[in-house]
Motif scaffolding. Structure first.
Motif, PDB file in Angstrom:
ATOM      1  N   GLU A  92       0.744  -1.495   0.014  1.00 40.23           N
ATOM      2  CA  GLU A  92       0.154   0.322   0.146  1.00 40.23           C
ATOM      3  C   GLU A  92       0.532   1.012  -0.007  1.00 40.23           C
ATOM      4  OE1 GLU A  92      -2.039  -3.579   1.533  1.00 40.23           O
ATOM      5  OE2 GLU A  92      -0.215  -2.344   2.258  1.00 40.23           O
ATOM      6  N   HIS A  93       1.956   0.930   0.321  1.00 40.53           N
ATOM      7  CA  HIS A  93       3.155   2.370   0.158  1.00 40.53           C
ATOM      8  C   HIS A  93       3.764   2.531   0.015  1.00 40.53           C
ATOM      9  CE1 HIS A  93       5.501   4.810   3.017  1.00 40.53           C
ATOM     10  NE2 HIS A  93       5.242   5.730   1.886  1.00 40.53           N
ATOM     11  N   THR A  94       4.362   3.529  -1.306  1.00 39.19           N
ATOM     12  CA  THR A  94       5.921   3.126  -2.471  1.00 39.19           C
ATOM     13  C   THR A  94       6.000   4.689  -1.832  1.00 39.19           C
ATOM     14  OG1 THR A  94       4.706   1.857  -3.822  1.00 39.19           O
ATOM     15  CG2 THR A  94       6.400   3.151  -4.685  1.00 39.19           C
ATOM     16  N   SER A  95       7.600   4.747  -2.025  1.00 43.08           N
ATOM     17  CA  SER A  95       8.066   6.269  -2.123  1.00 43.08           C
ATOM     18  C   SER A  95       8.891   6.281  -3.337  1.00 43.08           C
ATOM     19  CB  SER A  95       8.743   6.197  -1.200  1.00 43.08           C
ATOM     20  OG  SER A  95       8.494   5.886   0.386  1.00 43.08           O
ATOM     21  N   ILE A  96       8.544   7.547  -3.786  1.00 43.18           N
ATOM     22  CA  ILE A  96       9.550   7.801  -5.706  1.00 43.18           C
ATOM     23  C   ILE A  96       9.921   9.468  -5.257  1.00 43.18           C
ATOM     24  CG2 ILE A  96       8.541   8.325  -7.626  1.00 43.18           C
ATOM     25  CD1 ILE A  96       6.477   6.600  -7.036  1.00 43.18           C
ATOM     26  N   GLN A  97      10.919   8.927  -5.191  1.00 43.82           N
ATOM     27  CA  GLN A  97      12.015  10.354  -5.316  1.00 43.82           C
ATOM     28  C   GLN A  97      11.807  10.355  -6.752  1.00 43.82           C
ATOM     29  OE1 GLN A  97      16.065   9.958  -3.564  1.00 43.82           O
ATOM     30  NE2 GLN A  97      16.138  12.426  -3.778  1.00 43.82           N
ATOM     31  N   TRP A  98      11.608  11.508  -7.957  1.00 44.93           N
ATOM     32  CA  TRP A  98      12.175  12.418  -9.288  1.00 44.93           C
ATOM     33  C   TRP A  98      13.526  13.089  -8.610  1.00 44.93           C
ATOM     34  CZ3 TRP A  98       8.228  11.095 -12.843  1.00 44.93           C
ATOM     35  CH2 TRP A  98       7.636  10.765 -12.382  1.00 44.93           C
ATOM     36  N   ASN A  99      14.024  12.960 -10.269  1.00 47.44           N
ATOM     37  CA  ASN A  99      14.680  14.098 -10.620  1.00 47.44           C
ATOM     38  C   ASN A  99      14.548  15.277 -11.351  1.00 47.44           C
ATOM     39  OD1 ASN A  99      15.466  12.618 -13.108  1.00 47.44           O
ATOM     40  ND2 ASN A  99      16.371  11.104 -11.827  1.00 47.44           N
ATOM     41  N   THR A 100      15.153  15.926 -11.661  1.00 49.44           N
ATOM     42  CA  THR A 100      14.778  17.405 -13.013  1.00 49.44           C
ATOM     43  C   THR A 100      14.444  16.075 -13.976  1.00 49.44           C
ATOM     44  OG1 THR A 100      16.457  18.763 -11.614  1.00 49.44           O
ATOM     45  CG2 THR A 100      15.507  18.967 -14.164  1.00 49.44           C
ATOM     46  N   ASP A 101      15.942  15.347 -14.246  1.00 49.01           N
ATOM     47  CA  ASP A 101      15.569  14.307 -15.549  1.00 49.01           C
ATOM     48  C   ASP A 101      14.152  13.897 -15.683  1.00 49.01           C
ATOM     49  OD1 ASP A 101      16.837  13.351 -18.834  1.00 49.01           O
ATOM     50  OD2 ASP A 101      16.342  11.840 -17.263  1.00 49.01           O
ATOM     51  N   ALA A 102      13.941  12.865 -14.485  1.00 55.39           N
ATOM     52  CA  ALA A 102      12.328  12.508 -14.967  1.00 55.39           C
ATOM     53  C   ALA A 102      11.592  13.329 -14.566  1.00 55.39           C
ATOM     54  CB  ALA A 102      12.561  11.236 -13.431  1.00 55.39           C
ATOM     55  N   ARG A 103      11.653  13.575 -13.966  1.00 58.15           N
ATOM     56  CA  ARG A 103      10.648  14.924 -14.197  1.00 58.15           C
ATOM     57  C   ARG A 103       9.476  15.260 -15.928  1.00 58.15           C
ATOM     58  NH1 ARG A 103      12.123  16.792  -9.392  1.00 58.15           N
ATOM     59  NH2 ARG A 103      13.440  18.459 -10.235  1.00 58.15           N
ATOM     60  N   ARG A 104      10.958  15.988 -16.882  1.00 57.37           N
ATOM     61  CA  ARG A 104      11.454  16.566 -17.701  1.00 57.37           C
ATOM     62  C   ARG A 104      10.669  14.995 -18.866  1.00 57.37           C
ATOM     63  NH1 ARG A 104      16.927  17.189 -18.529  1.00 57.37           N
ATOM     64  NH2 ARG A 104      16.671  15.561 -20.113  1.00 57.37           N
ATOM     65  N   ARG A 105      10.946  14.135 -18.682  1.00 49.62           N
ATOM     66  CA  ARG A 105      10.798  13.242 -19.365  1.00 49.62           C
ATOM     67  C   ARG A 105       9.283  12.558 -19.573  1.00 49.62           C
ATOM     68  NH1 ARG A 105      14.877   9.562 -21.748  1.00 49.62           N
ATOM     69  NH2 ARG A 105      16.995  10.330 -20.964  1.00 49.62           N
ATOM     70  N   CYS A 106       8.752  12.048 -18.055  1.00 50.07           N
ATOM     71  CA  CYS A 106       7.245  11.436 -17.939  1.00 50.07           C
ATOM     72  C   CYS A 106       6.388  13.372 -18.481  1.00 50.07           C
ATOM     73  CB  CYS A 106       7.041  11.840 -16.428  1.00 50.07           C
ATOM     74  SG  CYS A 106       5.541  11.224 -16.274  1.00 50.07           S
ATOM     75  N   PRO A 107       5.549  12.816 -19.171  1.00 52.75           N
ATOM     76  CA  PRO A 107       4.666  13.775 -19.709  1.00 52.75           C
ATOM     77  C   PRO A 107       3.387  14.498 -17.997  1.00 52.75           C
ATOM     78  CG  PRO A 107       4.276  11.771 -20.617  1.00 52.75           C
ATOM     79  CD  PRO A 107       5.304  11.688 -19.568  1.00 52.75           C
ATOM     80  N   VAL A 108       3.851  13.429 -17.774  1.00 58.68           N
ATOM     81  CA  VAL A 108       2.478  13.230 -16.881  1.00 58.68           C
ATOM     82  C   VAL A 108       2.785  14.637 -15.595  1.00 58.68           C
ATOM     83  CG1 VAL A 108       1.097  12.722 -14.773  1.00 58.68           C
ATOM     84  CG2 VAL A 108       1.459  11.323 -16.978  1.00 58.68           C
ATOM     85  N   VAL A 109       3.663  14.491 -15.353  1.00 60.70           N
ATOM     86  CA  VAL A 109       4.627  15.705 -14.282  1.00 60.70           C
ATOM     87  C   VAL A 109       5.209  16.998 -14.621  1.00 60.70           C
ATOM     88  CG1 VAL A 109       4.703  13.624 -12.288  1.00 60.70           C
ATOM     89  CG2 VAL A 109       6.180  14.079 -13.356  1.00 60.70           C
ATOM     90  N   GLN A 110       5.918  16.935 -16.169  1.00 64.65           N
ATOM     91  CA  GLN A 110       6.815  17.948 -16.698  1.00 64.65           C
ATOM     92  C   GLN A 110       6.379  18.580 -16.339  1.00 64.65           C
ATOM     93  OE1 GLN A 110       7.702  17.436 -20.930  1.00 64.65           O
ATOM     94  NE2 GLN A 110       5.593  16.574 -20.722  1.00 64.65           N
ATOM     95  N   ASP A 111       4.668  19.525 -16.621  1.00 66.65           N
ATOM     96  CA  ASP A 111       4.723  20.721 -16.611  1.00 66.65           C
ATOM     97  C   ASP A 111       3.428  20.814 -15.302  1.00 66.65           C
ATOM     98  OD1 ASP A 111       5.002  21.299 -19.050  1.00 66.65           O
ATOM     99  OD2 ASP A 111       2.920  19.837 -19.766  1.00 66.65           O
ATOM    100  N   ASP A 112       4.146  20.690 -14.565  1.00 69.11           N
ATOM    101  CA  ASP A 112       3.875  20.577 -12.251  1.00 69.11           C
ATOM    102  C   ASP A 112       4.635  21.051 -12.234  1.00 69.11           C
ATOM    103  OD1 ASP A 112       2.130  20.456 -10.484  1.00 69.11           O
ATOM    104  OD2 ASP A 112       3.684  18.691  -9.455  1.00 69.11           O
ATOM    105  N   ASP A 113       3.810  22.567 -11.744  1.00 65.33           N
ATOM    106  CA  ASP A 113       4.755  23.481 -10.652  1.00 65.33           C
ATOM    107  C   ASP A 113       5.141  22.681  -8.931  1.00 65.33           C
ATOM    108  OD1 ASP A 113       4.856  24.981 -12.819  1.00 65.33           O
ATOM    109  OD2 ASP A 113       3.345  26.303 -11.601  1.00 65.33           O
ATOM    110  N   GLY A 114       5.069  21.556  -8.787  1.00 64.26           N
ATOM    111  CA  GLY A 114       4.854  20.938  -7.373  1.00 64.26           C
ATOM    112  C   GLY A 114       3.507  20.698  -6.282  1.00 64.26           C
ATOM    113  N   ARG A 115       3.727  20.038  -5.258  1.00 62.57           N
ATOM    114  CA  ARG A 115       3.054  20.270  -4.570  1.00 62.57           C
ATOM    115  C   ARG A 115       3.265  21.807  -3.547  1.00 62.57           C
ATOM    116  NH1 ARG A 115       4.326  15.621  -1.866  1.00 62.57           N
ATOM    117  NH2 ARG A 115       5.932  15.762  -1.561  1.00 62.57           N
ATOM    118  N   ASP A 116       2.324  22.526  -3.596  1.00 62.23           N
ATOM    119  CA  ASP A 116       2.078  24.107  -2.893  1.00 62.23           C
ATOM    120  C   ASP A 116       3.287  25.078  -3.275  1.00 62.23           C
ATOM    121  OD1 ASP A 116       0.185  23.823  -0.879  1.00 62.23           O
ATOM    122  OD2 ASP A 116       2.384  22.192   0.431  1.00 62.23           O
ATOM    123  N   GLY A 117       2.961  24.882  -4.697  1.00 64.23           N
ATOM    124  CA  GLY A 117       3.878  25.686  -5.523  1.00 64.23           C
ATOM    125  C   GLY A 117       5.289  25.731  -5.289  1.00 64.23           C
ATOM    126  N   ARG A 118       6.304  24.282  -4.643  1.00 70.54           N
ATOM    127  CA  ARG A 118       6.841  23.957  -4.478  1.00 70.54           C
ATOM    128  C   ARG A 118       7.493  22.930  -5.213  1.00 70.54           C
ATOM    129  NH1 ARG A 118       8.035  20.813   0.541  1.00 70.54           N
ATOM    130  NH2 ARG A 118       6.486  19.259  -0.420  1.00 70.54           N
TER     131      ARG A 118
END
Length: 89
Positions: free
Chosen positions: A25-51
């Motif tokens: 039920e619990h997974t931890s995921i650590q994203w890096n800049t390259d992974a965020r850029r490659r993933c079309p789902v998260v690449q345009d996200d400004d992050g949680r609470d604008g972070r």
């Protein structure tokens, strides 16, 4: 064995993240800049609470890759104990 994050690559966009499967039920995921850029789902996200750099949504393709890696034993599920049913349903 000590819990540790392991690299895992998404089969859809080739983003590589670090993953730790604490339980089914619990997974931890650590994203890096390259992974965020490659993933079309998260690449345009400004992050949680604008972070920037704190993606909060999930990617169904990465979720599927994690599930497949966990069920096939590629990544370890540290606590494999089934959870009890909720007290309030």
């Amino acid at each position: 064995m000590q819990n540790r994050m392991e690299p895992l690559r998404c089969g859809e966009c080739a983003a590589q993240v670090l993953v730790q499967k604490n339980s089914w039920e619990h997974t931890s995921i650590q994203w890096n800049t390259d992974a965020r850029r490659r993933c079309p789902v998260v690449q345009d996200d400004d992050g949680r609470d604008g972070r920037p750099g704190a993606p909060w949504m999930s990617c169904s393709h990465l979720d599927a890759a994690i599930a497949k890696a966990a069920t096939s034993g590629v990544i370890e599920v540290f606590d494999d104990t089934p959870i009890r049913a909720p007290i309030v349903q």
